[in-house]
Design a protein around this motif. Structure first.
Motif, PDB file in Angstrom:
ATOM      1  N   THR A 139      -1.721 -35.815  13.780  1.00  0.00           N
ATOM      2  CA  THR A 139      -1.742 -34.981  15.538  1.00  0.00           C
ATOM      3  C   THR A 139      -3.076 -33.936  14.724  1.00  0.00           C
ATOM      4  OG1 THR A 139      -0.344 -32.455  14.339  1.00  0.00           O
ATOM      5  CG2 THR A 139       0.747 -34.876  15.786  1.00  0.00           C
ATOM      6  N   ALA A 140      -3.455 -33.551  13.799  1.00  0.00           N
ATOM      7  CA  ALA A 140      -4.558 -32.923  13.863  1.00  0.00           C
ATOM      8  C   ALA A 140      -6.035 -33.540  14.296  1.00  0.00           C
ATOM      9  CB  ALA A 140      -4.188 -32.349  12.494  1.00  0.00           C
ATOM     10  N   GLY A 141      -6.430 -34.402  13.733  1.00  0.00           N
ATOM     11  CA  GLY A 141      -7.753 -35.663  13.697  1.00  0.00           C
ATOM     12  C   GLY A 141      -7.486 -37.363  13.895  1.00  0.00           C
ATOM     13  N   ASN A 142      -8.337 -37.631  13.573  1.00  0.00           N
ATOM     14  CA  ASN A 142      -8.544 -38.207  13.310  1.00  0.00           C
ATOM     15  C   ASN A 142      -8.369 -39.316  11.778  1.00  0.00           C
ATOM     16  OD1 ASN A 142     -10.235 -41.179  12.630  1.00  0.00           O
ATOM     17  ND2 ASN A 142     -10.406 -41.471  14.518  1.00  0.00           N
ATOM     18  N   VAL A 143      -6.875 -40.026  11.907  1.00  0.00           N
ATOM     19  CA  VAL A 143      -6.265 -40.673  10.815  1.00  0.00           C
ATOM     20  C   VAL A 143      -7.733 -40.724   9.760  1.00  0.00           C
ATOM     21  CG1 VAL A 143      -5.063 -41.300   9.957  1.00  0.00           C
ATOM     22  CG2 VAL A 143      -4.747 -40.069  11.848  1.00  0.00           C
ATOM     23  N   ALA A 144      -8.858 -42.285  10.111  1.00  0.00           N
ATOM     24  CA  ALA A 144      -9.545 -42.677   9.472  1.00  0.00           C
ATOM     25  C   ALA A 144     -10.218 -41.772   8.929  1.00  0.00           C
ATOM     26  CB  ALA A 144      -9.657 -43.887  10.539  1.00  0.00           C
ATOM     27  N   GLU A 145     -10.575 -41.230   9.188  1.00  0.00           N
ATOM     28  CA  GLU A 145     -11.411 -40.002   8.732  1.00  0.00           C
ATOM     29  C   GLU A 145     -11.315 -39.317   8.093  1.00  0.00           C
ATOM     30  OE1 GLU A 145     -13.395 -37.875  12.449  1.00  0.00           O
ATOM     31  OE2 GLU A 145     -14.261 -39.817  13.243  1.00  0.00           O
ATOM     32  N   ALA A 146      -9.976 -38.594   7.997  1.00  0.00           N
ATOM     33  CA  ALA A 146      -9.720 -38.346   7.139  1.00  0.00           C
ATOM     34  C   ALA A 146      -9.385 -38.792   5.860  1.00  0.00           C
ATOM     35  CB  ALA A 146      -8.087 -37.348   7.148  1.00  0.00           C
ATOM     36  N   LEU A 147      -9.010 -40.262   6.152  1.00  0.00           N
ATOM     37  CA  LEU A 147      -8.997 -40.934   4.753  1.00  0.00           C
ATOM     38  C   LEU A 147     -10.249 -41.483   3.834  1.00  0.00           C
ATOM     39  CD1 LEU A 147      -5.578 -43.517   5.452  1.00  0.00           C
ATOM     40  CD2 LEU A 147      -5.578 -41.989   4.832  1.00  0.00           C
ATOM     41  N   GLN A 148     -11.833 -41.717   5.190  1.00  0.00           N
ATOM     42  CA  GLN A 148     -12.739 -42.413   4.359  1.00  0.00           C
ATOM     43  C   GLN A 148     -12.970 -40.471   4.154  1.00  0.00           C
ATOM     44  OE1 GLN A 148     -14.118 -44.481   4.251  1.00  0.00           O
ATOM     45  NE2 GLN A 148     -13.179 -45.866   5.025  1.00  0.00           N
ATOM     46  N   ALA A 149     -12.141 -39.509   4.259  1.00  0.00           N
ATOM     47  CA  ALA A 149     -13.130 -38.103   3.362  1.00  0.00           C
ATOM     48  C   ALA A 149     -12.364 -38.593   1.592  1.00  0.00           C
ATOM     49  CB  ALA A 149     -12.241 -36.907   4.354  1.00  0.00           C
TER      50      ALA A 149
END
Length: 354
Positions: free
Chosen positions: A233-243
């Protein structure tokens, strides 16, 4: 999926009295405790004194009459753990007193191409306890001998029961995925399947990311063994995984197709979205998303009796355990209600006191 009563589980009244069983009289009905005759196992089958039975969401499919061939009244329950107390004619390699478990795989035909290829969980005549024959919400159950998995001494019946379905599903999905020790794996969801998925991933030597809704679930994720937590709920999940460098596998345990789709761009090179959560809704994934990094999307279903036995042994040795709440057999209706409302944390188990 056929759900007719097979000859291998045929039984007759033994004259030894009665036992308790939970009946659902009609599709969608309320589970009620009744008395039924104690049965004698037919050829190729065994009778189990049930000690514990997990309450799985899939039992609602059976109680709702949604599996083809299901006849009412039904006794659901396919996460069974107990002891063999009678052997049918022709049963070999099992003895009275053996501790055993039975899961969604409740036996197969043994003759079809899937069975002959060692893929019996995909047998078109798969026998699911509760649909093909009376299930484990009872004091006693009769099952085909090929459905049996040995329970190791280090697990109680209540610990073993949920591992026979929820456990083997996520364990098998992870061990058959592209992930290898040291790789990064994300587990989508922290429910009955997900909380086991995180534990198994950690125990397999995988860098583990848990994904769920809400910051408050972060401490739980780390308690289960996750190295990282992503609040969806805090942001883009895919971007968090790529980070985090991209993940080799996303194990999707939720029933939300949108949440599954949102992880695809978080997969790394030749990454895999492995689906074990059931949803009727379509995924929103484009060919471009997959071709960009040679990604794969596929589903995985449960496992055979031998797969269940491997799951139980691995769990015993590594300390993986379902977080359970136990209720007596007489309170099965309450256990089912708590599970179906999402209030279970994380697995309801009914016990017989035997």
């Amino acid at each position: 999926m056929a759900a007719t009563t097979p000859a291998s589980t045929s039984a007759s009244a033994s004259g030894d009295g009665v036992v308790r069983a939970v009946h659902v009289a009609a599709p969608g009905g309320t589970p009620e405790l009744v008395e039924v005759p104690l049965r004698t196992p037919g050829p190729g089958a065994v009778r189990i004194t049930v000690e514990a039975c997990g309450v799985c969401h899939s039992d609602l499919l059976i109680a709702g009459g949604l599996l083809p061939g299901t006849t009412f009244p039904v006794t659901p329950g396919h996460e069974i753990a107990g002891r063999i107390d009678a052997l049918g004619e022709g049963v070999e390699d099992w003895q009275v007193g053996d501790r055993v478990a039975v899961g969604w795989f409740g036996g197969s035909c043994g003759r079809c191409e899937a069975c002959r290829d060692g893929d019996a969980i995909l047998c078109p005549h798969l026998k699911v306890p509760g649909a093909a024959y009376p299930g484990g919400y009872a004091d006693s159950v009769i099952v085909p001998a090929d459905a049996l998995a040995a329970v190791p001494d280090g697990l109680t019946a209540a610990e073993a029961a949920p591992l026979a379905c929820a456990g083997v599903t996520v364990f098998n999905a992870l061990r058959r995925s592209a992930a290898r020790p040291g790789d990064t794996v994300a587990v989508l969801g922290l429910g009955g399947l997900g909380h086991l998925g995180v534990q198994f991933a950690r125990a397999m030597g995988l860098r583990t990311v848990a994904i769920a809704r809400g910051a408050e679930k972060g401490p739980l994720a780390h308690e289960l063994g996750a190295d990282h937590y992503v609040d969806s709920t805090a942001g883009n999940v895919a971007e968090a995984l790529q980070a985090l460098g991209g993940v080799k596998v996303v194990l999707a345990t939720v029933t939300d197709s949108g949440a599954m789709s949102a992880t695809v761009d978080g997969l790394g090179r030749r990454g895999e979205l492995v689906i074990v959560g059931v949803s009727p809704d379509p995924l929103a994934v484009s060919p471009l998303q997959l071709i960009a990094a040679d990604r794969r999307v596929y589903a995985h279903s449960s496992g055979s009796a031998l797969d269940t036995q491997h799951t139980l042994r691995f769990a015993e040795r590594t300390g993986v355990r379902a977080w359970i709440e136990e209720l007596p057999l007489a309170e099965t209706a309450a256990a089912v209600a708590k599970m179906s409302s999402g209030r279970a944390r994380f697995r309801m188990v009914v016990t017989t006191g035997r």
